[in-house]
Design a protein around this motif. Structure first.
Motif, mmCIF file in Angstrom:
data_model
loop_
_atom_site.group_PDB
_atom_site.id
_atom_site.type_symbol
_atom_site.label_atom_id
_atom_site.label_comp_id
_atom_site.label_asym_id
_atom_site.label_seq_id
_atom_site.Cartn_x
_atom_site.Cartn_y
_atom_site.Cartn_z
ATOM 1 N N THR A 1 -17.195 -11.810 13.665
ATOM 2 C CA THR A 1 -16.803 -13.377 13.647
ATOM 3 C C THR A 1 -15.167 -13.458 13.819
ATOM 4 O OG1 THR A 1 -16.556 -13.611 11.292
ATOM 5 C CG2 THR A 1 -18.711 -14.075 12.415
ATOM 6 N N VAL A 2 -14.769 -14.672 13.938
ATOM 7 C CA VAL A 2 -13.305 -14.912 13.993
ATOM 8 C C VAL A 2 -12.565 -14.582 12.461
ATOM 9 C CG1 VAL A 2 -11.164 -16.540 14.196
ATOM 10 C CG2 VAL A 2 -13.118 -16.150 15.978
ATOM 11 N N GLU A 3 -13.343 -15.230 11.504
ATOM 12 C CA GLU A 3 -13.054 -15.212 10.323
ATOM 13 C C GLU A 3 -13.012 -13.587 9.876
ATOM 14 O OE1 GLU A 3 -14.273 -19.067 11.196
ATOM 15 O OE2 GLU A 3 -15.256 -17.344 11.532
ATOM 16 N N LEU B 1 -9.777 -12.542 20.647
ATOM 17 C CA LEU B 1 -10.960 -12.498 19.606
ATOM 18 C C LEU B 1 -12.211 -12.696 20.156
ATOM 19 C CD1 LEU B 1 -8.999 -14.574 16.998
ATOM 20 C CD2 LEU B 1 -9.385 -12.172 16.911
ATOM 21 N N ASP B 2 -12.318 -13.690 21.305
ATOM 22 C CA ASP B 2 -13.620 -13.690 21.673
ATOM 23 C C ASP B 2 -14.324 -12.698 22.433
ATOM 24 O OD1 ASP B 2 -11.367 -14.061 23.599
ATOM 25 O OD2 ASP B 2 -12.448 -15.273 25.169
ATOM 26 N N MET B 3 -13.672 -11.654 22.767
ATOM 27 C CA MET B 3 -14.109 -10.483 23.201
ATOM 28 C C MET B 3 -14.310 -9.233 22.334
ATOM 29 S SD MET B 3 -11.684 -10.297 26.876
ATOM 30 C CE MET B 3 -11.490 -11.569 27.762
ATOM 31 N N TRP C 1 -12.016 -22.338 24.525
ATOM 32 C CA TRP C 1 -12.398 -21.668 23.210
ATOM 33 C C TRP C 1 -11.200 -21.189 22.325
ATOM 34 C CZ3 TRP C 1 -11.566 -17.136 20.538
ATOM 35 C CH2 TRP C 1 -12.673 -16.745 19.428
ATOM 36 N N ALA C 2 -10.143 -20.799 23.042
ATOM 37 C CA ALA C 2 -8.626 -20.604 22.532
ATOM 38 C C ALA C 2 -8.269 -21.707 21.749
ATOM 39 C CB ALA C 2 -7.817 -19.972 23.416
ATOM 40 N N ALA C 3 -8.253 -22.807 22.357
ATOM 41 C CA ALA C 3 -7.520 -24.033 22.053
ATOM 42 C C ALA C 3 -8.569 -24.418 20.811
ATOM 43 C CB ALA C 3 -7.700 -25.190 22.968
ATOM 44 N N GLU C 4 -9.909 -24.447 20.688
ATOM 45 C CA GLU C 4 -10.695 -24.785 20.038
ATOM 46 C C GLU C 4 -10.600 -24.115 18.691
ATOM 47 O OE1 GLU C 4 -14.332 -24.617 21.585
ATOM 48 O OE2 GLU C 4 -14.150 -26.240 22.932
ATOM 49 N N THR C 5 -10.432 -22.866 18.732
ATOM 50 C CA THR C 5 -10.284 -21.954 17.593
ATOM 51 C C THR C 5 -8.963 -22.015 16.875
ATOM 52 O OG1 THR C 5 -11.908 -20.244 18.880
ATOM 53 C CG2 THR C 5 -10.385 -19.115 17.088
ATOM 54 N N ALA C 6 -8.053 -22.162 17.579
ATOM 55 C CA ALA C 6 -6.447 -22.290 16.869
ATOM 56 C C ALA C 6 -6.657 -23.881 16.265
ATOM 57 C CB ALA C 6 -5.540 -22.587 18.146
ATOM 58 N N GLU D 1 -5.291 -22.268 10.849
ATOM 59 C CA GLU D 1 -3.795 -22.647 10.858
ATOM 60 C C GLU D 1 -3.063 -21.281 11.506
ATOM 61 O OE1 GLU D 1 -0.573 -23.962 7.619
ATOM 62 O OE2 GLU D 1 -2.503 -23.435 6.994
ATOM 63 N N ASN D 2 -3.646 -20.122 11.046
ATOM 64 C CA ASN D 2 -2.933 -18.802 11.587
ATOM 65 C C ASN D 2 -3.311 -18.440 12.885
ATOM 66 O OD1 ASN D 2 -5.410 -18.209 10.673
ATOM 67 N ND2 ASN D 2 -4.876 -16.401 9.616
ATOM 68 N N VAL D 3 -3.884 -19.255 13.681
ATOM 69 C CA VAL D 3 -4.243 -18.698 14.995
ATOM 70 C C VAL D 3 -3.374 -19.759 16.165
ATOM 71 C CG1 VAL D 3 -6.036 -18.520 16.992
ATOM 72 C CG2 VAL D 3 -6.608 -17.609 14.505
ATOM 73 N N HIS D 4 -2.954 -19.308 17.050
ATOM 74 C CA HIS D 4 -2.105 -20.347 18.029
ATOM 75 C C HIS D 4 -2.700 -19.707 19.243
ATOM 76 C CE1 HIS D 4 0.609 -21.433 14.928
ATOM 77 N NE2 HIS D 4 1.099 -20.271 14.827
#
Length: 295
Positions: A37-39, A31-33, A65-70, A74-77
């Motif tokens: 927005t993530v949302e 998602l960071d690429m 960034w992956a850990a912070e976003t997850a 709730e639906n991101v791991h």
């Protein structure tokens, strides 16, 4: 249509596909690429039945960034790792600045050790479900970088096992060596070959070991019959689907930006290859992904 307008159309996001009736997960995305927005990305995906995503880190910054976003969604791991091509850059340097880190000097083995220590710390977080993408890449890294790649891969396997996390493998033109190292080290209980790139014979080897095989948009490409053959023989309970977005956009949108909302295009192609209904394929993939990543 002018050449300029054709160029704009070629780069435009593909239209949303018909929604799936059975919700599924995108087992590997970046998602960071991606634009927006993530949302926004999650909302587009949910609107077509893609309700969960595995956000994958490729370097220290991306893994954080992956850990912070997850942790926020709730639906991101999250999956955290040093990409196979990142390890040699840490050790030997990246004078051309090819990676997102920019140009940097080599830090030798101590720098790789420091980076692996940070991946180890991140892997312990509850929102992190996997260690990856790690593995080997014989396409982009030359012989001088192989030792760093292999050392990094073995360290990631150990981290995944110690924390009880899924191992997510990047395997590009390195099938035999990846399988050899997994056998040497002993694979974690849950191991996923992301963007599966082997043939039918390798799929049988993976199946016998209980490895999950995740198929991306390239399974739809005309020149990818070997992937379709592999999908045909892979046990249905070991099959996942992914975007690897923003890369590997499925046909007929190849070359345009990929995103999780395009999972239905690939899943329907996979169902056709297997000769099963769309709902049956989606139900299997939904179960498999939850089991593979432990959520």
């Amino acid at each position: 249509m002018s050449a300029q307008n054709r160029s704009r159309q070629d780069q435009a996001p593909p239209p949303p596909p018909e929604p799936l009736r059975v919700p599924v997960a995108d087992s590997h995305t970046h998602l960071d690429m991606q634009d927006g927005t993530v949302e926004e990305g999650l909302a587009r995906a949910a609107a077509v039945g893609v309700t969960t995503v595995i956000q994958v880190g490729c370097d220290i910054k991306g893994s954080r960034w992956a850990a912070e976003t997850a942790a926020r969604h709730e639906n991101v791991h999250a999956a955290v790792a040093l990409h196979p091509n990142e390890a040699p850059r840490i050790v030997h340097g990246d004078p051309d600045g090819w990676s997102r880190q920019g140009a940097r000097p080599g830090g030798g083995d101590p720098a790789l050790d420091d980076a692996l220590t940070e991946i180890d710390r991140l892997a312990a977080l509850p929102e992190v479900r996997a260690v990856g993408e790690t593995g080997l890449d014989h396409f982009r890294t030359g012989p001088e970088g192989m030792a760093a790649q292999e050392r990094s891969f073995r360290a990631h396997i150990e981290i995944a096992k110690r924390h009880g996390k899924t191992l997510v493998i990047h395997d590009r033109e390195a099938h035999a060596d990846v399988l050899r190292i997994l056998a040497d080290e002993g694979a974690p209980e849950r191991t996923v070959f992301h963007c599966y790139s082997g043939d039918a014979e390798m799929a049988q080897v993976c199946a016998s070991a209980g490895y999950y095989m995740s198929f991306a948009g390239n399974v739809t490409f005309k020149n990818a019959q070997s992937l379709r053959d592999a999908l045909t023989v892979a046990p249905l309970d070991l099959v996942l689907v992914e975007t690897d977005a923003p890369f590997l956009t499925p046909a007929p949108f190849r070359g345009r930006p990929n995103a999780p909302y395009l999972i239905p295009v690939t899943l329907r192609a996979m169902a056709n290859v297997r000769g099963v209904g769309e709902d049956a394929m989606a139900e299997a993939i939904s179960r498999n992904t939850a089991r593979a990543f432990g959520y």
